[in-house]
Design an enzyme around this catalytic site. Structure first.
Site, PDB file in Angstrom:
ATOM      1  N   THR A 157     -34.261 -55.966   0.853  1.00  0.00           N
ATOM      2  CA  THR A 157     -33.910 -56.238   2.251  1.00  0.00           C
ATOM      3  C   THR A 157     -32.762 -57.234   2.371  1.00  0.00           C
ATOM      4  OG1 THR A 157     -34.730 -57.366   4.241  1.00  0.00           O
ATOM      5  CG2 THR A 157     -35.832 -57.917   2.227  1.00  0.00           C
ATOM      6  N   TYR A 174     -41.286 -63.708   3.369  1.00  0.00           N
ATOM      7  CA  TYR A 174     -41.047 -62.265   3.236  1.00  0.00           C
ATOM      8  C   TYR A 174     -39.810 -62.008   2.374  1.00  0.00           C
ATOM      9  CZ  TYR A 174     -39.185 -57.679   4.467  1.00  0.00           C
ATOM     10  OH  TYR A 174     -38.640 -56.423   4.399  1.00  0.00           O
TER      11      TYR A 174
HETATM   12  N1  LIG Z   1     -37.858 -51.355   8.627  1.00  0.00           N
HETATM   13  C1  LIG Z   1     -36.814 -52.116   8.282  1.00  0.00           C
HETATM   14  O1  LIG Z   1     -35.878 -52.356   9.077  1.00  0.00           O
HETATM   15  C2  LIG Z   1     -36.716 -52.670   6.888  1.00  0.00           C
HETATM   16  C3  LIG Z   1     -35.594 -53.445   6.546  1.00  0.00           C
HETATM   17  C4  LIG Z   1     -35.509 -53.953   5.256  1.00  0.00           C
HETATM   18  C5  LIG Z   1     -36.499 -53.663   4.317  1.00  0.00           C
HETATM   19  N2  LIG Z   1     -37.582 -52.920   4.671  1.00  0.00           N
HETATM   20  C6  LIG Z   1     -38.605 -52.636   3.650  1.00  0.00           C
HETATM   21  O2  LIG Z   1     -38.774 -51.237   3.599  1.00  0.00           O
HETATM   22  C7  LIG Z   1     -40.113 -50.898   3.271  1.00  0.00           C
HETATM   23  C8  LIG Z   1     -40.636 -49.881   4.257  1.00  0.00           C
HETATM   24  O3  LIG Z   1     -40.558 -50.411   5.574  1.00  0.00           O
HETATM   25  P1  LIG Z   1     -41.165 -49.614   6.802  1.00  0.00           P
HETATM   26  O4  LIG Z   1     -40.484 -50.106   8.016  1.00  0.00           O
HETATM   27  O5  LIG Z   1     -41.183 -48.150   6.501  1.00  0.00           O
HETATM   28  O6  LIG Z   1     -42.655 -50.191   6.789  1.00  0.00           O
HETATM   29  P2  LIG Z   1     -44.033 -49.430   7.100  1.00  0.00           P
HETATM   30  O7  LIG Z   1     -45.043 -50.492   7.375  1.00  0.00           O
HETATM   31  O8  LIG Z   1     -43.842 -48.371   8.109  1.00  0.00           O
HETATM   32  O9  LIG Z   1     -44.371 -48.743   5.691  1.00  0.00           O
HETATM   33  C9  LIG Z   1     -44.963 -49.432   4.626  1.00  0.00           C
HETATM   34  C10 LIG Z   1     -46.082 -48.564   4.075  1.00  0.00           C
HETATM   35  O10 LIG Z   1     -46.668 -49.223   2.944  1.00  0.00           O
HETATM   36  C11 LIG Z   1     -48.087 -49.086   3.023  1.00  0.00           C
HETATM   37  N3  LIG Z   1     -48.675 -50.191   2.262  1.00  0.00           N
HETATM   38  C12 LIG Z   1     -48.542 -51.530   2.500  1.00  0.00           C
HETATM   39  N4  LIG Z   1     -49.230 -52.229   1.576  1.00  0.00           N
HETATM   40  C13 LIG Z   1     -49.786 -51.323   0.718  1.00  0.00           C
HETATM   41  C14 LIG Z   1     -50.591 -51.437  -0.435  1.00  0.00           C
HETATM   42  N5  LIG Z   1     -51.008 -52.632  -0.896  1.00  0.00           N
HETATM   43  N6  LIG Z   1     -50.990 -50.308  -1.064  1.00  0.00           N
HETATM   44  C15 LIG Z   1     -50.589 -49.091  -0.597  1.00  0.00           C
HETATM   45  N7  LIG Z   1     -49.827 -48.919   0.495  1.00  0.00           N
HETATM   46  C16 LIG Z   1     -49.432 -50.031   1.155  1.00  0.00           C
HETATM   47  C17 LIG Z   1     -48.396 -49.101   4.508  1.00  0.00           C
HETATM   48  O11 LIG Z   1     -49.619 -48.498   4.832  1.00  0.00           O
HETATM   49  C18 LIG Z   1     -47.198 -48.329   5.086  1.00  0.00           C
HETATM   50  O12 LIG Z   1     -47.454 -46.945   5.153  1.00  0.00           O
HETATM   51  C19 LIG Z   1     -40.880 -52.213   3.238  1.00  0.00           C
HETATM   52  O13 LIG Z   1     -41.005 -52.602   1.894  1.00  0.00           O
HETATM   53  C20 LIG Z   1     -39.995 -53.178   3.988  1.00  0.00           C
HETATM   54  O14 LIG Z   1     -40.150 -54.499   3.521  1.00  0.00           O
HETATM   55  C21 LIG Z   1     -37.722 -52.420   5.926  1.00  0.00           C
END
Ligand SMILES: NC(=O)c1ccc[n+]([C@@H]2O[C@H](COP(=O)([O-])OP(=O)(O)OC[C@H]3O[C@@H](n4cnc5c(N)ncnc54)[C@H](O)[C@@H]3O)[C@@H](O)[C@H]2O)c1
Length: 324
Positions: free
Chosen positions: A117, A141
């Site tokens: 990120t 985070y």
């Molecule tokens: N959305 C953004 O703008 C953004 C920006 C930078 C980085 N990210 C990173 O991208 C990734 C995805 O983001 P997102 O927005 O799709 O989030 P999201 O919450 O929609 O998806 C994350 C998924 O991981 C699963 N999960 C979490 N902990 C778990 C565990 N211990 N075991 C199994 N499954 C688990 C959740 O159930 C969920 O389906 C994350 O790692 C986040 O930090 C997101």
């Protein structure tokens, strides 16, 4: 079809990656505990319910599918919560990710694409951000993601792991065919919040109107989620061809201010966004946007959608359909 294990594939970005993988000829096997994900978003391959911390369950899935690569999206990603409850982030994002890396080692899978990120950079002095910009996260985070970037580097040197850490800027928009949604609960991302405010006659908080930016509001780099997904597919091919492991910014290189974003939302929804002006939040930098030249040069990736109006429209169309 080659299997790719998509950890966190029932979430927002992971489910878009599954669609891109399927279209590229892979079988995306989703591993997710559904803490935030949605089983009905798993549409392009098998679903295996399980938690990152459960080594036995991970081993079962690795043995059953023998994935050639792992994509790791699973994490908690609420910046504010990471400040008030850091343990939750250290345990899931760091310990959980190490559990996954260990399962890969035990089972002989040596390639991983990791969701990192822009929060690993913290507050920066120079723009645009490049992969060489110093990483000084300002919250647990961001630190949890940086810790795993370091672990990937160390596992690469010591055990031959091949890895790509994808540093996303602000993921936004939705699948062009309307196949997938964005259903974070709670929602903290600006575009869905502004759309909700418009559709439900709620209120959108603008934090800070006195930044040193052209209109006084903060500037961010919004990248379409389907462009992010495509970069992951290209990263597998890059690593398969012997590309050097490393980190990649995934961004458009263009900044959009909060006021510009609200104008785009009003055009896309066809309604005004009621706004409440609030003071700046601690740790919110005035402007963040990045160069993705490295991803373009090495992965052959470039965002298809750089127009903020189109990015917002793709989200608004889905929300209008699904949120009355
Ligand atoms: N959305 C953004 O703008 C953004 C920006 C930078 C980085 N990210 C990173 O991208 C990734 C995805 O983001 P997102 O927005 O799709 O989030 P999201 O919450 O929609 O998806 C994350 C998924 O991981 C699963 N999960 C979490 N902990 C778990 C565990 N211990 N075991 C199994 N499954 C688990 C959740 O159930 C969920 O389906 C994350 O790692 C986040 O930090 C997101």
């Amino acid at each position: 079809m080659k299997n790719v294990l998509v950890v966190g594939g029932a979430g927002y970005i992971g489910s878009h990656a599954c669609k891109a993988l399927f279209k590229a000829g892979y079988n995306p096997v989703v591993f997710d505990n559904l803490v935030y994900g949605h089983e009905d978003a798993v549409k392009w391959g098998p679903f295996e319910r399980g938690d990152l911390a459960d080594a036995g369950r991970l081993d079962e899935v690795f043995v059953a599918y023998r994935p050639e690569c792992v994509m790791h999206f699973a994490a908690y990603a609420y910046v504010g919560e990471s400040v008030t409850d850091p343990a939750k982030y250290y345990v899931n994002n760091i310990v959980g990710s190490i559990s996954l890396l260990e399962a890969m080692r035990r089972n002989g899978t040596d390639k991983i694409i990791f969701s990192s990120t822009c929060a690993t950079y913290g507050e920066v002095d120079d723009l645009p951000i490049t992969e060489e910009t110093p990483q000084n996260p300002v919250n647990p985070y961001g630190f949890s993601k940086l810790a795993i970037e370091h672990a990937l580097r160390d596992y690469g040197r010591a055990y031959g792991l091949k890895w790509a850490a994808m540093r996303y800027f602000n993921a936004a928009g939705l699948d062009a065919d309307g196949d997938l949604g964005e259903r974070h609960d709670p929602e903290t991302h600006a575009i869905p919040l502004a759309i909700f405010a418009a559709l439900r006659n709620g209120e959108f908080s603008v934090f800070g109107t006195d930044y040193n930016t052209p209109d006084g509001t903060a500037i961010r780099d919004y990248i379409h989620v389907s462009d992010l997904a495509q970069a992951h597919v290209l990263a597998i091919e890059y690593l398969n061809l012997g590309g050097e492991s490393g980190a990649f910014n995934l961004a458009t290189g263009r900044g959009t201010s909060v006021k510009e974003l609200l104008t785009a939302v009003e055009m896309a929804v066809g309604l005004p966004v009621p706004v409440k002006f609030a003071p700046r939040r601690a740790g919110d930098p005035p402007a963040l946007y990045a160069s993705a030249d490295k991803a373009e040069r090495l992965l052959g990736w470039a965002p298809c959608c750089r127009d903020i109006n189109l990015i917002v429209k793709s989200a608004a169309d889905w929300f209008k359909q699904h949120h009355n």
